[in-house]
Design a protein around this motif. Sequence first.
Motif, PDB file in Angstrom:
ATOM      1  N   LEU A  23      -3.748  24.551  27.287  1.00 22.57           N
ATOM      2  CA  LEU A  23      -3.975  25.841  26.660  1.00 22.57           C
ATOM      3  C   LEU A  23      -5.391  25.908  26.086  1.00 22.57           C
ATOM      4  N   SER A  24      -5.844  27.112  25.862  1.00 25.71           N
ATOM      5  CA  SER A  24      -7.175  27.298  25.304  1.00 25.71           C
ATOM      6  C   SER A  24      -7.098  27.174  23.785  1.00 25.71           C
ATOM      7  N   VAL A  25      -7.427  25.990  23.286  1.00 27.74           N
ATOM      8  CA  VAL A  25      -7.381  25.764  21.835  1.00 27.74           C
ATOM      9  C   VAL A  25      -8.760  25.351  21.355  1.00 27.74           C
ATOM     10  N   THR A  26      -9.022  25.631  20.087  1.00 29.14           N
ATOM     11  CA  THR A  26     -10.297  25.258  19.489  1.00 29.14           C
ATOM     12  C   THR A  26     -10.312  23.747  19.238  1.00 29.14           C
ATOM     13  N   PRO A  27     -11.488  23.150  19.115  1.00 30.05           N
ATOM     14  CA  PRO A  27     -11.557  21.717  18.776  1.00 30.05           C
ATOM     15  C   PRO A  27     -10.819  21.390  17.480  1.00 30.05           C
ATOM     16  N   GLU A  28     -10.865  22.303  16.500  1.00 30.64           N
ATOM     17  CA  GLU A  28     -10.176  22.084  15.233  1.00 30.64           C
ATOM     18  C   GLU A  28      -8.663  22.019  15.421  1.00 30.64           C
ATOM     19  N   ASN A  30      -7.154  21.342  18.252  1.00 26.15           N
ATOM     20  CA  ASN A  30      -6.912  20.133  19.033  1.00 26.15           C
ATOM     21  C   ASN A  30      -6.758  18.930  18.112  1.00 26.15           C
ATOM     22  N   ARG A  31      -7.636  18.803  17.121  1.00 27.72           N
ATOM     23  CA  ARG A  31      -7.559  17.693  16.165  1.00 27.72           C
ATOM     24  C   ARG A  31      -6.262  17.730  15.376  1.00 27.72           C
ATOM     25  N   ALA A  32      -5.791  18.945  15.055  1.00 22.31           N
ATOM     26  CA  ALA A  32      -4.532  19.067  14.303  1.00 22.31           C
ATOM     27  C   ALA A  32      -3.378  18.477  15.104  1.00 22.31           C
ATOM     28  N   PHE A  33      -3.317  18.785  16.396  1.00 26.93           N
ATOM     29  CA  PHE A  33      -2.274  18.207  17.257  1.00 26.93           C
ATOM     30  C   PHE A  33      -2.383  16.684  17.289  1.00 26.93           C
ATOM     31  N   VAL A  34      -3.594  16.179  17.474  1.00 22.02           N
ATOM     32  CA  VAL A  34      -3.811  14.752  17.640  1.00 22.02           C
ATOM     33  C   VAL A  34      -3.549  13.984  16.345  1.00 22.02           C
ATOM     34  N   GLU A  35      -4.102  14.493  15.224  1.00 24.14           N
ATOM     35  CA  GLU A  35      -4.088  13.738  13.975  1.00 24.14           C
ATOM     36  C   GLU A  35      -2.846  13.984  13.119  1.00 24.14           C
ATOM     37  N   GLN A  36      -2.311  15.192  13.148  1.00 25.90           N
ATOM     38  CA  GLN A  36      -1.223  15.533  12.231  1.00 25.90           C
ATOM     39  C   GLN A  36       0.162  15.275  12.825  1.00 25.90           C
ATOM     40  N   ILE A  37       0.264  15.268  14.163  1.00 26.22           N
ATOM     41  CA  ILE A  37       1.573  15.153  14.816  1.00 26.22           C
ATOM     42  C   ILE A  37       1.713  13.794  15.491  1.00 26.22           C
ATOM     43  N   SER A  38       2.842  13.161  15.236  1.00 24.25           N
ATOM     44  CA  SER A  38       3.164  11.904  15.913  1.00 24.25           C
ATOM     45  C   SER A  38       3.905  12.173  17.225  1.00 24.25           C
ATOM     46  N   ALA A  39       4.913  13.043  17.181  1.00 21.85           N
ATOM     47  CA  ALA A  39       5.708  13.337  18.380  1.00 21.85           C
ATOM     48  C   ALA A  39       6.441  14.655  18.210  1.00 21.85           C
ATOM     49  N   ILE A  40       6.756  15.308  19.348  1.00 20.47           N
ATOM     50  CA  ILE A  40       7.521  16.559  19.356  1.00 20.47           C
ATOM     51  C   ILE A  40       8.739  16.361  20.248  1.00 20.47           C
ATOM     52  N   TYR A  41       9.913  16.696  19.726  1.00 20.48           N
ATOM     53  CA  TYR A  41      11.156  16.569  20.487  1.00 20.48           C
ATOM     54  C   TYR A  41      11.851  17.926  20.571  1.00 20.48           C
ATOM     55  N   TRP A  42      12.290  18.264  21.765  1.00 23.65           N
ATOM     56  CA  TRP A  42      13.116  19.454  21.971  1.00 23.65           C
ATOM     57  C   TRP A  42      14.557  18.984  21.832  1.00 23.65           C
ATOM     58  N   LYS A  43      15.142  19.217  20.649  1.00 25.21           N
ATOM     59  CA  LYS A  43      16.427  18.604  20.311  1.00 25.21           C
ATOM     60  C   LYS A  43      17.629  19.387  20.824  1.00 25.21           C
ATOM     61  N   ASN A  70       2.379  12.824  10.916  1.00 25.54           N
ATOM     62  CA  ASN A  70       1.638  11.683  10.386  1.00 25.54           C
ATOM     63  C   ASN A  70       1.219  11.906   8.938  1.00 25.54           C
ATOM     64  N   GLN A  71       1.492  13.086   8.421  1.00 24.76           N
ATOM     65  CA  GLN A  71       1.138  13.447   7.048  1.00 24.76           C
ATOM     66  C   GLN A  71       2.119  14.524   6.592  1.00 24.76           C
ATOM     67  N   PRO A  72       2.206  14.785   5.277  1.00 22.96           N
ATOM     68  CA  PRO A  72       3.229  15.724   4.797  1.00 22.96           C
ATOM     69  C   PRO A  72       2.864  17.200   4.920  1.00 22.96           C
ATOM     70  N   SER A  73       2.034  17.554   5.888  1.00 29.85           N
ATOM     71  CA  SER A  73       1.685  18.961   6.106  1.00 29.85           C
ATOM     72  C   SER A  73       1.237  19.136   7.542  1.00 29.85           C
ATOM     73  N   LEU A  74       1.304  20.370   8.000  1.00 30.94           N
ATOM     74  CA  LEU A  74       0.897  20.703   9.360  1.00 30.94           C
ATOM     75  C   LEU A  74       0.162  22.029   9.345  1.00 30.94           C
ATOM     76  N   ASP A  75      -0.952  22.082  10.034  1.00 28.22           N
ATOM     77  CA  ASP A  75      -1.708  23.324  10.179  1.00 28.22           C
ATOM     78  C   ASP A  75      -0.783  24.375  10.794  1.00 28.22           C
ATOM     79  N   ILE A  76      -0.583  25.471  10.072  1.00 28.78           N
ATOM     80  CA  ILE A  76       0.378  26.483  10.522  1.00 28.78           C
ATOM     81  C   ILE A  76      -0.032  27.102  11.859  1.00 28.78           C
ATOM     82  N   ARG A  77      -1.294  26.987  12.205  1.00 29.05           N
ATOM     83  CA  ARG A  77      -1.747  27.536  13.492  1.00 29.05           C
ATOM     84  C   ARG A  77      -1.138  26.777  14.670  1.00 29.05           C
ATOM     85  N   VAL A  78      -0.728  25.537  14.438  1.00 24.54           N
ATOM     86  CA  VAL A  78      -0.037  24.780  15.487  1.00 24.54           C
ATOM     87  C   VAL A  78       1.285  25.466  15.827  1.00 24.54           C
TER      88      VAL A  78
END
Length: 223
Positions: A23-28, A30-43, A70-78
């Motif tokens: 997808l067309s995402v900004t570098p910022e 992109n960093r949120a996905f990489v740094e803030q999220i460990s894994a995503i599961y479709w439960k 990976n931290q107790p918050s997530l960028d809401i734009r994700v």
Amino acid sequence: MLSLPQSTEYNKRIPKQKFYDNLSVTPELNRAFVEQISAIYWKNKLATGTLNVGPGENVTELEVFEIKLNQPSLDIRVLQLIDKEIPYHILYLMEYGGEYQAWIGYKEPSPAKADTFKVNTYYHTEWLPFDKLPLRLDGLNIDSIYDNFIRQIAGSRLTSVGESVSGAKASLRDAVERDEKRQKLLKQIAAVENKVNSEKQFNKQVKLNEELKLLKKEMERLT
């Protein structure tokens, strides 16, 4: 506590790279996905084919995503990006340090593009043990299940004094619109209060206090 039938289980891991590589995402972002999220599961998938409930007019299928952080918050734009790209309604379960937050957005079809959605407002719980989350599967069709999840997570934000006394519920759209106005007013009131506290000229203080009274009256009308 959220206890879903085994028939709804999906349990597929979604590589987070699918979101920021395809997808067309900004570098910022992109960093949120990489740094803030460990894994995503479709439960889970909640639909007429997996539950003994009727179809919804507005909600065809409700997904449950678990996002390990990976931290107790997530960028809401994700969440906004995921909701924009996936044409279903989504209940998010955020996990960090063994505790959970439930997140859900009021999601409507986008008038600008078919098969896409827009989310203006998100609601979430506090961090809680999983079995303390205020979630229960409640409803006779997918629309009402989605409606009830939003109301359970939002709590008092979607309940006015008039509703609590009469027992009657406003439509979900009306309740969300009222809450959005209320949140906007809260920001305006806080901004004017800061101006009052910092203003040195008496005549300007008087005008600001008059503005503040009008805003607070409007707030009373909405609560």
